[in-house]
Enzyme design. Structure first.
Site, PDB file in Angstrom:
ATOM      1  N   LYS A  76       2.491  11.644  -4.002  1.00 60.46           N
ATOM      2  CA  LYS A  76       1.633  10.172  -4.276  1.00 60.46           C
ATOM      3  C   LYS A  76       0.812  11.709  -4.707  1.00 60.46           C
ATOM      4  CE  LYS A  76      -1.984   6.985  -3.322  1.00 60.46           C
ATOM      5  NZ  LYS A  76      -1.845   5.528  -2.386  1.00 60.46           N
ATOM      6  N   ASP A  89       1.334  -0.987   0.013  1.00 59.75           N
ATOM      7  CA  ASP A  89      -0.207  -0.089  -0.158  1.00 59.75           C
ATOM      8  C   ASP A  89       0.885   1.241  -0.420  1.00 59.75           C
ATOM      9  OD1 ASP A  89      -1.594   1.879   0.713  1.00 59.75           O
ATOM     10  OD2 ASP A  89      -2.399   1.560   2.265  1.00 59.75           O
TER      11      ASP A  89
END
Ligand code: ADP
Ligand code: MG
Length: 610
Positions: free
Chosen positions: A76, A14
């Site tokens: 991100k 993740d």
């Protein structure tokens, strides 16, 4: 477990905006691989310290305020962009910074399995675009993984849940609100088959935004009291952001939280601070419109799946921001029941990625679990389209794969030449939901040539879209009368970076990482030494080299010019004004001013783009 077996370990990762984790299958169950100091999740923050050492995780996070120029968090949010990010006088691409986070996680895997090749399943928000998925895959490869699959985060969370609840057939809604993105999916579990029915989300909505709302609130208070805007000082801004997150998290437990920061910034050599109290109600007021947006997304995804709230058997909450009581409340209001509490909001996605890895490697083949996923957007081509019932104009969108189609999928549609004697057609590929392509996201374009001259609308062109399990698209076009065909993998067609660029990037990261290996023993940065070496004056020009700043300024100028015309007049004016100042600073080589303007313009852009 050892190297003697002839197998390549595969893990699930993740790679979050705020936190990241890696997991594997152990004795038929997914399990997190902890860091050497026992941490199951690590902050997705990268620091390059004064010795050039790369530090990832908790220590990097602690340096966000002291060394804002040397740390990067929430990278991100920039995945898929080709804007380099300045860090410690260098400029790294978002996927390179992400690769450093992945290298850290890989080191935990190496400790477990020994050195050698490793495969990885990496998760992305369901709503990530093709470019963002490609950037994520590249980050994995740059970190030295063989990237086996890119899977959607809510699907991963559902997989982790599904493996534990194989006999609980039903329809589930996964609500994933993390630090940077929001995803919601409807999933059906039936006799071990986990089927995603529909998925939607928002790539720019999460806990980070809630923090910035609190920052603005505090900054405006400080401005009203002292006349200084602390957001103009990069260190003060980082300090307020850190405090904002603490306050937000505390407000999940308490109904009001005191805020005492005696030194935020300095005015006329005097400290400027803030002392106030924030109530949960105030906080909820600040974020209410964003939470409403997530509720809208739920309505949309239910609608797409032709379901109503009462059809949902269970709601699974994933992501740190679902700990906000107001989120839990809004969900129970909408569904008339409480969400499940047996899902770990921090670990579910990594565990689910490991489940996918286990399904691939065979470690879970006995489980009977099978999963299918959907394409979260429509994909298609640009065509001539009737406009206001009168004329045909270019730029219409003809979807070939409609959104929420189960993947992998192959679909073919027929089109015709539009002009007499036409010998070539441009196949322009888009994803999105608008009937005009200019409002959708452009994926690429190629030209089919060698069509025989004929009357208009006489030559038939077959366009085929193949969308694979990684969410990567291949498009081919065929002239039916001649059988001539052309195929492009959108990924390859658009790959900006050549193989050499990848190698170069790989080498650069190895070197950066290598420097950190040389000095394994230093775990905790020596803060006194660090602080001593930092020049707290405004003038920090050695840290960012002039070329990096200039390049950044020029790229920012170009990016601003691109969006300028779409803004309303007042935003346009203020941005134009800032651009003029930026041009002057570039011309005069005024580095302090450049840095200040880069910050201001970036902020302004974030505001208008939201
Ligand atoms: P990501 O998937 O984006 O990495 P996470 O799922 O780890 O994010 O969630 C991180 C976000 O959750 C951060 O914005 C963090 O501030 C927020 N968060 C964590 N705990 C709490 C809490 N108790 N209350 C409110 N927000 C929280
Ligand atoms: Mg997450």
């Amino acid at each position: 477990m050892s190297n003697s077996h002839d197998f390549r370990p595969i893990v699930g990762i993740d790679l979050g905006t705020t936190n990241s984790a890696v997991a594997y299958i152990h004795n038929g169950k997914p399990e997190i691989i902890s860091s050497p100091n026992g941490k199951k999740i690590i902050p997705s923050v990268v620091l390059i310290d004064l010795k050039g050492k790369v530090i990832v995780g908790e220590d990097a996070r602690s340096a966000l305020v002291a060394m804002p120029d040397r740390t990067v968090g929430a990278v991100k949010r920039q995945m898929g962009s080709d804007q380099p990010i300045p860090i410690a006088g260098q400029a790294l691409l978002p996927q390179e910074i992400s690769a450093l986070i992945l290298k850290e996680l890989k080191s935990y895997v190496d400790t477990l399995y020994g050195k050698g090749e490793k495969e990885a399943v990496i998760t992305v928000p369901a709503y990530f675009t093709d470019e963002q998925r490609r950037a994520t895959k590249e980050a994995g490869e740059l970190a030295g993984f063989v990237v086996e699959r890119i899977i959607n985060e809510p699907t991963a969370a559902a997989l982790a849940f599904g493996l534990n609840h194989m006999n609980e057939d039903g329809v589930y809604l996964v609500y994933d609100l993390g630090g940077g993105t929001f995803d919601v999916s409807v999933v059906e579990l039936m006799s071990g088959l986990l089927e995603v029915k529909a998925s939607t989300g928002n790539r720019q909505l999460g806990g980070e935004d809630f923090d910035w709302k609190i920052v603005d609130f505090l900054a405006e208070k400080i401005m009203a009291d002292s006349g200084v805007d602390p957001r103009e000082d990069i260190r003060a801004k980082a300090l307020l952001k850190e405090e904002a997150e603490k306050v937000k998290i505390a407000l999940s437990e308490s109904v009001s939280v005191p805020i005492d920061l005696p030194l935020v910034t300095v005015k006329d050599n005097k400290p400027v601070g803030i002392s106030t109290v924030m109530s949960r109600e105030q906080f909820v007021g600040l974020i209410a419109p964003m939470l409403q947006e997530t509720m809208e997304s739920i309505r949309k995804v239910l609608n797409d799946a032709s379901l109503s709230p009462k059809d949902i058997d269970e709601v699974l909450l994933v992501g740190g921001s679902t700990r906000i009581p107001q989120v839990v409340e809004l969900i129970s209001e909408m569904f008339g029941k409480e969400a499940r509490t047996d899902v770990n909001p921090d670990e579910a996605v990594a565990l689910g990625a490991a489940v996918q890895a286990g399904l691939k490697s065979g470690a879970l083949s006995e489980s009977g679990l099978v999963a299918t996923d959907v394409a979260p957007f429509s994909m298609g081509v640009a065509v001539l389209k009737e406009w206001k019932g009168i004329t045909e104009r270019p730029g219409g969108f003809a979807p070939i794969i409609p959104r929420n189609t189960t993947i992998p999928v192959t679909r073919t549609e027929k089109f015709y030449t539009s002009a007499p004697g036409q010998t070539e057609v441009a196949i322009e590929i888009f994803q999105g939901e608008h009937e005009w392509v200019k409002y959708n996201h452009r994926l690429g374009e190629f030209l089919l040539e060698g069509i025989p001259q004929n009357f208009e609308k006489q030559e038939e062109i077959e366009v085929t879209f193949r969308y694979n399990l990684n969410g990567i698209l291949e498009v081919s076009a065929k002239c039916v009368s001649t059988g001539k065909e052309m195929t492009v993998v959108v990924q390859d067609a658009l790959q900006r970076d050549s193989k050499e660029a990848f190698q170069e990037s790989f080498g650069q990261l190895e070197k950066l990482w290598g420097e950190s290996d040389a000095d394994e023993t230093v775990d905790e940065p020596d803060w006194e030494e660090v602080l001593d070496e930092i020049d707290f004056d405004e003038d920090e020009d050695e840290e960012l080299t002039p070329t990096v700043l200039h390049e950044e300024a020029i790229q920012l100028r170009n990016r601003t010019l691109k969006v300028l015309n779409n803004l309303d007049a007042s935003d346009q004016n203020s941005l134009r004004h800032l651009l003029e100042e930026l041009n002057a600073a570039i011309a005069e080589n005024d580095l302090t001013q450049l840095r200040k303007l880069i910050d201001e313009i970036t902020d302004a852009l974030i505001d208008v783009e939201l």
